[in-house]
Structures are given as structure tokens and as C-alpha cells.
Design a protein around this motif. Structure first.
Motif, PDB file in Angstrom:
ATOM      1  N   ASP A 184     -12.782  23.005  40.395  1.00 48.78           N
ATOM      2  CA  ASP A 184     -11.972  22.501  39.297  1.00 48.78           C
ATOM      3  C   ASP A 184     -10.871  21.568  39.803  1.00 48.78           C
ATOM      4  N   THR A 185     -10.149  20.973  38.864  1.00 48.89           N
ATOM      5  CA  THR A 185      -8.991  20.152  39.203  1.00 48.89           C
ATOM      6  C   THR A 185      -7.773  21.061  39.285  1.00 48.89           C
ATOM      7  N   THR A 186      -7.056  21.020  40.393  1.00 45.57           N
ATOM      8  CA  THR A 186      -5.879  21.862  40.561  1.00 45.57           C
ATOM      9  C   THR A 186      -4.627  21.110  40.111  1.00 45.57           C
ATOM     10  N   ASP A 187      -3.529  21.865  39.938  1.00 45.16           N
ATOM     11  CA  ASP A 187      -2.268  21.209  39.588  1.00 45.16           C
ATOM     12  C   ASP A 187      -1.786  20.284  40.702  1.00 45.16           C
ATOM     13  N   ALA A 188      -2.090  20.632  41.951  1.00 45.60           N
ATOM     14  CA  ALA A 188      -1.734  19.741  43.060  1.00 45.60           C
ATOM     15  C   ALA A 188      -2.493  18.417  42.951  1.00 45.60           C
ATOM     16  N   ASP A 189      -3.761  18.473  42.519  1.00 44.54           N
ATOM     17  CA  ASP A 189      -4.509  17.239  42.268  1.00 44.54           C
ATOM     18  C   ASP A 189      -3.851  16.424  41.165  1.00 44.54           C
ATOM     19  N   ARG A 190      -3.449  17.106  40.079  1.00 43.44           N
ATOM     20  CA  ARG A 190      -2.817  16.410  38.955  1.00 43.44           C
ATOM     21  C   ARG A 190      -1.507  15.753  39.376  1.00 43.44           C
ATOM     22  N   LEU A 191      -0.729  16.461  40.184  1.00 44.08           N
ATOM     23  CA  LEU A 191       0.541  15.911  40.649  1.00 44.08           C
ATOM     24  C   LEU A 191       0.312  14.681  41.520  1.00 44.08           C
ATOM     25  N   GLU A 192      -0.683  14.747  42.385  1.00 44.55           N
ATOM     26  CA  GLU A 192      -0.989  13.595  43.256  1.00 44.55           C
ATOM     27  C   GLU A 192      -1.346  12.377  42.417  1.00 44.55           C
ATOM     28  N   ARG A 193      -2.118  12.575  41.364  1.00 36.15           N
ATOM     29  CA  ARG A 193      -2.514  11.457  40.506  1.00 36.15           C
ATOM     30  C   ARG A 193      -1.315  10.895  39.740  1.00 36.15           C
ATOM     31  N   ALA A 194      -0.463  11.797  39.243  1.00 32.69           N
ATOM     32  CA  ALA A 194       0.725  11.333  38.525  1.00 32.69           C
ATOM     33  C   ALA A 194       1.644  10.536  39.439  1.00 32.69           C
ATOM     34  N   PHE A 195       1.837  11.005  40.668  1.00 31.19           N
ATOM     35  CA  PHE A 195       2.689  10.289  41.611  1.00 31.19           C
ATOM     36  C   PHE A 195       2.093   8.932  41.977  1.00 31.19           C
ATOM     37  N   ALA A 196       0.789   8.873  42.116  1.00 34.13           N
ATOM     38  CA  ALA A 196       0.146   7.588  42.431  1.00 34.13           C
ATOM     39  C   ALA A 196       0.359   6.598  41.291  1.00 34.13           C
ATOM     40  N   ALA A 197       0.248   7.073  40.052  1.00 33.59           N
ATOM     41  CA  ALA A 197       0.458   6.198  38.895  1.00 33.59           C
ATOM     42  C   ALA A 197       1.904   5.717  38.825  1.00 33.59           C
ATOM     43  N   LEU A 198       2.856   6.617  39.073  1.00 32.19           N
ATOM     44  CA  LEU A 198       4.264   6.237  39.054  1.00 32.19           C
ATOM     45  C   LEU A 198       4.572   5.214  40.138  1.00 32.19           C
ATOM     46  N   ASP A 199       4.006   5.410  41.299  1.00 33.28           N
ATOM     47  CA  ASP A 199       4.244   4.482  42.412  1.00 33.28           C
ATOM     48  C   ASP A 199       3.778   3.074  42.044  1.00 33.28           C
TER      49      ASP A 199
END
Length: 303
Positions: A184-199
């Protein structure tokens, strides 16, 4: 995209590269301070890799290893195209990826036996290494160093480098095996994606950044683009809290240091986190950290 990490002699590290990018790196090597590549799969399996060494005008010495010194083999390859193709097939774990290559024993010496650690010492070191593994950001080398240094006091070093390496590699492999069950997708995966988008949007977003809040605030401006509007990060102590099941605090702000910009950055960070599917707690005050709780902290190892 190939699930590999490529390290070069000139201290560059390339994560999850395309087959073309890997080929470009192979074609590049051969000059001063840029003679070799070491390729590991993600997540890393200690003692398992392929590597190549080359000097302009000569053939390519390619090596592979899949465990202890007895598995270390080498072969001379004539062209960078063939080297890159072999490495890409190895990265994809294709059956008979090295068909036709004439390997020879690399002559690596057998490693000396490592004495067992006393039970009390081993338990303390293993507990610390497991915490760092749950954090998810270190390499095997980082873990081995941490294991060696953890119980040092008054100049006494109860754990040798060899013992530390053995503990780190064994527990790393345990964690890798557990990680393979995460479909599954973990919250750590979700955080990594959110940070990449913000960057990408001009907000410098860094995970596991610096040792504490004050150091992070002092270092974050230099960590991203010169034209960044603001920042968000969490430091290593926050990571350990998340790994222990306590949620995660995020620190943010605007580089003009105004309350208005900080609030605006906070809103943008919260929106990106919620868009990624994370549970966010924030009252809108620029003086309050953004909290992620509850949090399913399963961070995938890279190595």
C-alpha cells in the motif's frame, strides 16, 4: 525508471535514474577523479552490487557481487553500450542478465570471523539501530557508524567496526524483508510526494533536515532554490518521534520573515499535505507548528 542508486568517484549520487541516464553516466567515466560507478538496487542489499572502472582509451572492468567475497567476479567489457545494457538488465533482475560474459574470480580475501557481542551490549545497540531503521533515512554505512559510536564512553569502545557492520547489515536485511510486504501507499510516501510538489512550487521542502528546529531555521535558506518564497521542514528529532508513533511536527515560514508570508506558506503546505491524503492539525497561527497526526510512519529504505 530503474530502482537503483548510482555512486561515482566524484561523490555524486543518482537515485532512480532512467536507462538513458545510466548509459550517459557509463559513457562519461574515464577522466580524472571520475573513473568508476557503483550501482546498488533500491532498497540496498548489503554485498550486492555491480560496478565498473574505466580509463579513457582502455576497456571497461566490470565487477559483480551477490554476497561474500567468494561471489565477487570481474570481466573486461569492450564498449560502454554493452556495460550500460548489462547494468540495466541487472537492475531489472532479468534472468540470465549477464549471458555471454566471461567472469573470473576477483581474488577478494575472505573476511576474518567477527566475535559475538556480549548480550547486554548487543541488545542496546540493536534497539538503537532498529529505531534508526524505522526513521528510514540512513544508509547501511550510517547505521554501522551509529552502532559503533552509540555506547562509547570515556574512550571505551565496546563495539568494533566489524561488529557494528554485522549488526547493521543483519537488521537492515530484516527491515528490507518487512518492507517488501508494504503493497500500500504509506503516510511517509504521501509526505514525500507532498514535499516534492511544494519544492516545485517554490517552497523549499526538506525531510529529516538538520538536528533541531533552531539549526534547521538557520540552514534552510541555503538548502533550496535562490528564488524560493518560503520553506517547510522537519528535523531528525521529529523523525524519531514519528518513528516512535508520536506524529510529526513541521516547521515552515517565509523568507521575508513576515507573519503574512509565513501564514500564506503555512496554508499552502497544509493544502499540499491534505491533497496528498494526510491528516493535518493546524490552527492557522504562524506561531504554531503544523502537526501530522495520526501518522502511519513506514518510511521506505533506499540505502
Amino acid at each position: 525508471m530503474l530502482d537503483i542508486k548510482v555512486e561515482t568517484e566524484n561523490w555524486q549520487t543518482h537515485i532512480r535514474v532512467t536507462e538513458q541516464a545510466l548509459s550517459d553516466l557509463v559513457h562519461r567515466i574515464g577522466g580524472e577523479d571520475d573513473h568508476f560507478l557503483v550501482v546498488q538496487r533500491i532498497p540496498d542489499v548489503p554485498g550486492t552490487y555491480v560496478q565498473v572502472w574505466h580509463e579513457h582509451g582502455g576497456d571497461y572492468q566490470m565487477e559483480r557481487r551477490s554476497g561474500g567475497p567468494a561471489t565477487h567476479r570481474r570481466a573486461m567489457i569492450g564498449t560502454p553500450e554493452r556495460v550500460a545494457g548489462l547494468m540495466a538488465r541487472w537492475a531489472r533482475a532479468e534472468p540470465e542478465w549477464d549471458a555471454g560474459v566471461e567472469w573470473e574470480d576477483a581474488g577478494m580475501p575472505e573476511e576474518a570471523p567477527v566475535p559475538d557481542l556480549p548480550a547486554a551490549v548487543r541488545e542496546q545497540v540493536e534497539e538503537q539501530v532498529r529505531l534508526l531503521l524505522r526513521c528510514g533515512y540512513g544508509t547501511v554505512d550510517d547505521l554501522a557508524e551509529a552502532a559503533e559510536e552509540y555506547l562509547v564512553a570515556d574512550g571505551v569502545r565496546p563495539v568494533t567496526p566489524e561488529q557494528a557492520r554485522q549488526v547493521a547489515e543483519r537488521l537492515w536485511l530484516e527491515r528490507v524483508e518487512k518492507q517488501r510486504q508494504w503493497s500500500d501507499t504509506t503516510d511517509a510516501d504521501r509526505l514525500e510526494r507532498a514535499f516534492a510538489a511544494l519544492d516545485e512550487r517554490g517552497i523549499t521542502a526538506r525531510e529529516h533536515f538538520s538536528c533541531c528546529r533552531s539549526c534547521g531555521l538557520g540552514e534552510i535558506r541555503a538548502a533550496g532554490r535562490e528564488d524560493a518564497r518560503g520553506f517547510v521542514f522537519f528535523h531528525t528529532q521529529c523523525t524519531q518521534g514519528a518513528a516512535a508513533g508520536h506524529g510529526l511536527s513541521l516547521y515552515y515560514g517565509g523568507f521575508d520573515e513576515s507573519a503574512e508570508t509565513t501564514t500564506a506558506v503555512g496554508r499552502e503546505v497544509v493544502a499540499a499535505l491534505r491533497e496528498a491524503g494526510l491528516a493535518v492539525e493546524w490552527d492557522g497561527s504562524p506561531d504554531r507548528a503544523i502537526e501530522l497526526s495520526p501518522l502511519d510512519w513506514r518510511k521506505r529504505l533506499v540505502g
